[in-house]
Design a protein around this motif. Structure first.
Motif, PDB file in Angstrom:
ATOM      1  N   ARG A 187      18.657 -63.921 -97.368  1.00 36.92           N
ATOM      2  CA  ARG A 187      19.211 -65.126 -97.981  1.00 36.92           C
ATOM      3  C   ARG A 187      20.263 -65.764 -97.084  1.00 36.92           C
ATOM      4  N   ALA A 188      21.073 -64.945 -96.460  1.00 36.98           N
ATOM      5  CA  ALA A 188      22.106 -65.479 -95.568  1.00 36.98           C
ATOM      6  C   ALA A 188      21.474 -66.234 -94.404  1.00 36.98           C
ATOM      7  N   HIS A 189      20.448 -65.632 -93.800  1.00 36.67           N
ATOM      8  CA  HIS A 189      19.812 -66.302 -92.660  1.00 36.67           C
ATOM      9  C   HIS A 189      18.990 -67.513 -93.095  1.00 36.67           C
ATOM     10  N   GLY A 190      18.608 -67.543 -94.356  1.00 38.78           N
ATOM     11  CA  GLY A 190      17.864 -68.693 -94.845  1.00 38.78           C
ATOM     12  C   GLY A 190      18.737 -69.853 -95.272  1.00 38.78           C
ATOM     13  N   SER A 191      20.036 -69.593 -95.459  1.00 41.79           N
ATOM     14  CA  SER A 191      20.892 -70.650 -96.006  1.00 41.79           C
ATOM     15  C   SER A 191      22.020 -71.087 -95.088  1.00 41.79           C
ATOM     16  N   VAL A 192      22.396 -70.260 -94.114  1.00 41.85           N
ATOM     17  CA  VAL A 192      23.486 -70.621 -93.206  1.00 41.85           C
ATOM     18  C   VAL A 192      22.893 -71.321 -91.996  1.00 41.85           C
ATOM     19  N   ALA A 193      23.227 -72.582 -91.827  1.00 42.77           N
ATOM     20  CA  ALA A 193      22.643 -73.383 -90.756  1.00 42.77           C
ATOM     21  C   ALA A 193      23.127 -72.910 -89.396  1.00 42.77           C
ATOM     22  N   VAL A 194      22.248 -73.011 -88.396  1.00 39.99           N
ATOM     23  CA  VAL A 194      22.621 -72.707 -87.023  1.00 39.99           C
ATOM     24  C   VAL A 194      23.416 -73.883 -86.483  1.00 39.99           C
ATOM     25  N   GLU A 195      24.668 -73.608 -86.101  1.00 38.00           N
ATOM     26  CA  GLU A 195      25.536 -74.653 -85.540  1.00 38.00           C
ATOM     27  C   GLU A 195      26.060 -74.175 -84.200  1.00 38.00           C
ATOM     28  N   GLY A 196      25.900 -75.007 -83.165  1.00 35.05           N
ATOM     29  CA  GLY A 196      26.368 -74.628 -81.840  1.00 35.05           C
ATOM     30  C   GLY A 196      25.681 -73.372 -81.363  1.00 35.05           C
ATOM     31  N   GLU A 197      26.482 -72.329 -81.065  1.00 33.84           N
ATOM     32  CA  GLU A 197      25.933 -71.062 -80.607  1.00 33.84           C
ATOM     33  C   GLU A 197      25.460 -70.190 -81.762  1.00 33.84           C
ATOM     34  N   GLY A 198      25.614 -70.655 -83.010  1.00 34.63           N
ATOM     35  CA  GLY A 198      25.178 -69.891 -84.161  1.00 34.63           C
ATOM     36  C   GLY A 198      26.176 -68.807 -84.527  1.00 34.63           C
ATOM     37  N   ALA A 199      25.913 -68.133 -85.638  1.00 36.23           N
ATOM     38  CA  ALA A 199      26.792 -67.079 -86.116  1.00 36.23           C
ATOM     39  C   ALA A 199      26.669 -65.847 -85.225  1.00 36.23           C
ATOM     40  N   THR A 200      27.811 -65.237 -84.899  1.00 36.48           N
ATOM     41  CA  THR A 200      27.814 -64.023 -84.092  1.00 36.48           C
ATOM     42  C   THR A 200      28.093 -62.787 -84.941  1.00 36.48           C
ATOM     43  N   ASP A 201      28.289 -62.966 -86.242  1.00 36.23           N
ATOM     44  CA  ASP A 201      28.614 -61.862 -87.142  1.00 36.23           C
ATOM     45  C   ASP A 201      27.806 -62.026 -88.416  1.00 36.23           C
ATOM     46  N   ASP A 202      26.836 -61.141 -88.623  1.00 43.20           N
ATOM     47  CA  ASP A 202      25.952 -61.276 -89.779  1.00 43.20           C
ATOM     48  C   ASP A 202      26.696 -61.068 -91.086  1.00 43.20           C
ATOM     49  N   ALA A 203      27.676 -60.179 -91.100  1.00 45.27           N
ATOM     50  CA  ALA A 203      28.455 -59.972 -92.318  1.00 45.27           C
ATOM     51  C   ALA A 203      29.217 -61.236 -92.689  1.00 45.27           C
ATOM     52  N   GLY A 204      29.661 -61.978 -91.695  1.00 44.93           N
ATOM     53  CA  GLY A 204      30.331 -63.247 -91.974  1.00 44.93           C
ATOM     54  C   GLY A 204      29.408 -64.245 -92.654  1.00 44.93           C
ATOM     55  N   MET A 205      28.126 -64.212 -92.303  1.00 45.87           N
ATOM     56  CA  MET A 205      27.155 -65.071 -92.966  1.00 45.87           C
ATOM     57  C   MET A 205      27.002 -64.676 -94.423  1.00 45.87           C
ATOM     58  N   VAL A 206      27.003 -63.358 -94.694  1.00 44.36           N
ATOM     59  CA  VAL A 206      26.901 -62.883 -96.070  1.00 44.36           C
ATOM     60  C   VAL A 206      28.148 -63.289 -96.858  1.00 44.36           C
ATOM     61  N   GLU A 207      29.304 -63.218 -96.227  1.00 44.08           N
ATOM     62  CA  GLU A 207      30.540 -63.669 -96.882  1.00 44.08           C
ATOM     63  C   GLU A 207      30.417 -65.118 -97.331  1.00 44.08           C
ATOM     64  N   ARG A 208      29.798 -65.941 -96.508  1.00 47.58           N
ATOM     65  CA  ARG A 208      29.654 -67.361 -96.847  1.00 47.58           C
ATOM     66  C   ARG A 208      28.747 -67.567 -98.052  1.00 47.58           C
ATOM     67  N   LEU A 209      27.910 -66.565 -98.354  1.00 48.48           N
ATOM     68  CA  LEU A 209      27.103 -66.631 -99.579  1.00 48.48           C
ATOM     69  C   LEU A 209      27.939 -66.310-100.809  1.00 48.48           C
ATOM     70  N   GLY A 210      29.118 -65.718-100.599  1.00 45.25           N
ATOM     71  CA  GLY A 210      29.928 -65.251-101.715  1.00 45.25           C
ATOM     72  C   GLY A 210      29.625 -63.825-102.114  1.00 45.25           C
ATOM     73  N   SER A 211      28.781 -63.136-101.334  1.00 43.65           N
ATOM     74  CA  SER A 211      28.446 -61.744-101.631  1.00 43.65           C
ATOM     75  C   SER A 211      29.522 -60.819-101.061  1.00 43.65           C
ATOM     76  N   PRO A 212      29.783 -59.687-101.724  1.00 36.10           N
ATOM     77  CA  PRO A 212      30.816 -58.781-101.220  1.00 36.10           C
ATOM     78  C   PRO A 212      30.387 -58.059 -99.953  1.00 36.10           C
ATOM     79  N   VAL A 213      31.370 -57.814 -99.100  1.00 40.59           N
ATOM     80  CA  VAL A 213      31.180 -57.044 -97.872  1.00 40.59           C
ATOM     81  C   VAL A 213      32.228 -55.940 -97.877  1.00 40.59           C
ATOM     82  N   VAL A 214      31.820 -54.708 -97.589  1.00 39.51           N
ATOM     83  CA  VAL A 214      32.770 -53.599 -97.550  1.00 39.51           C
ATOM     84  C   VAL A 214      32.824 -53.009 -96.153  1.00 39.51           C
TER      85      VAL A 214
END
Length: 247
Positions: A187-214
């Motif tokens: 879901r994170a990779h399907g919803s977080v748009a690639v901007e510039g060099e793209g995300a370098t931290d997959d957990a950060g993408m999950v955070e942007r979904l509002g899902s918890p990260v531990v």
């Protein structure tokens, strides 16, 4: 995540980058460490966990056959299969291509930097167990040794004004493998748009979904080999392991 005590786990290793901070020449993932390419060390580090039954290596777009031949020439544990797929222009695109290559029965996904070749298996297992216990995203991390300053970035060589000093006790340096419930990462990779060099931290993408990260404890030997001095340190760690373990 499907019911059952042992959902299948796979690792995705994006290895399509050039590694410019290590200087010109061979792509960073293919640089030798103790006579063996860093990528092979990273693949073996994932395969060292008995829970990992598949490793997907995402190669440079025009280098998949070379990478497959490289891995074919090095022994992996019998319980671990691997596949090589061509990568994209950014790390984010490459991880997405690795996810797309996973079989349907994989429900736990690790994403690991090829440039972290020496992560201990205990760290890999700790991440997997935390995902299996119900965490949608898990990150290994270590406390910071240095005080950190937030600054206003300026031109190279010009003094930069300090904006704040975050409380060090609340900060962690993030490592890999990061572990995910497959559906959450997809879901994170399907919803977080690639901007510039793209995300370098997959957990950060999950955070942007509002899902918890531990966070689970990382390890000092899971450092990232980015600059020439890191390679010197990695060689020393590997030499110490070989002396202690006899491999």
């Amino acid at each position: 995540m499907p019911d059952g005590p042992s959902p299948r786990t796979a690792a995705v290793i994006p290895a399509a980058g050039r590694g410019v901070r290590l200087g010109p020449g061979t792509p960073k993932a293919l640089r030798a460490l103790g006579g063996t390419p860093m990528l092979i060390h990273a693949v073996r580090a994932m395969a060292a966990s008995r829970a990992v039954t598949l490793v997907v290596v995402v190669a440079p777009p025009d280098g998949a056959p070379e990478v497959k031949n490289l891995i074919d020439g090095h022994a992996l544990p019998e319980h671990t299969d691997y596949v090589v797929v061509p990568g994209g222009a950014t790390r984010q695109e490459s991880v997405k291509l690795g996810l797309d290559a996973l079989p349907d029965d994989v429900s736990v996904v690790l994403v690991h930097d090829a440039a972290r070749p020496l992560v201990p298996v205990d760290t890999v297992d700790a991440v997997i167990e935390a995902v299996r216990a119900g965490a949608p995203a898990v990150v290994p991390a270590v406390p910071l040794a240095d005080t950190v300053k937030e600054v206003e970035p300026g031109e190279p060589g010009i003094p930069e004004p300090v904006l704040s000093t975050p409380a060090r006790a609340r900060l962690r340096a993030v490592q890999t493998p990061q572990g995910f419930d497959r559906g959450t990462l997809a879901r994170a990779h399907g919803s977080v748009a690639v901007e510039g060099e793209g995300a370098t931290d997959d957990a950060g993408m999950v955070e942007r979904l509002g899902s918890p990260v531990v966070v689970v404890p990382g390890h000092e030997e899971a450092f990232k080999v980015t600059r020439p001095l890191d390679l010197v340190l990695a060689e020393a760690v590997l030499a110490r392991r070989r002396a202690n373990d006899g491999f």
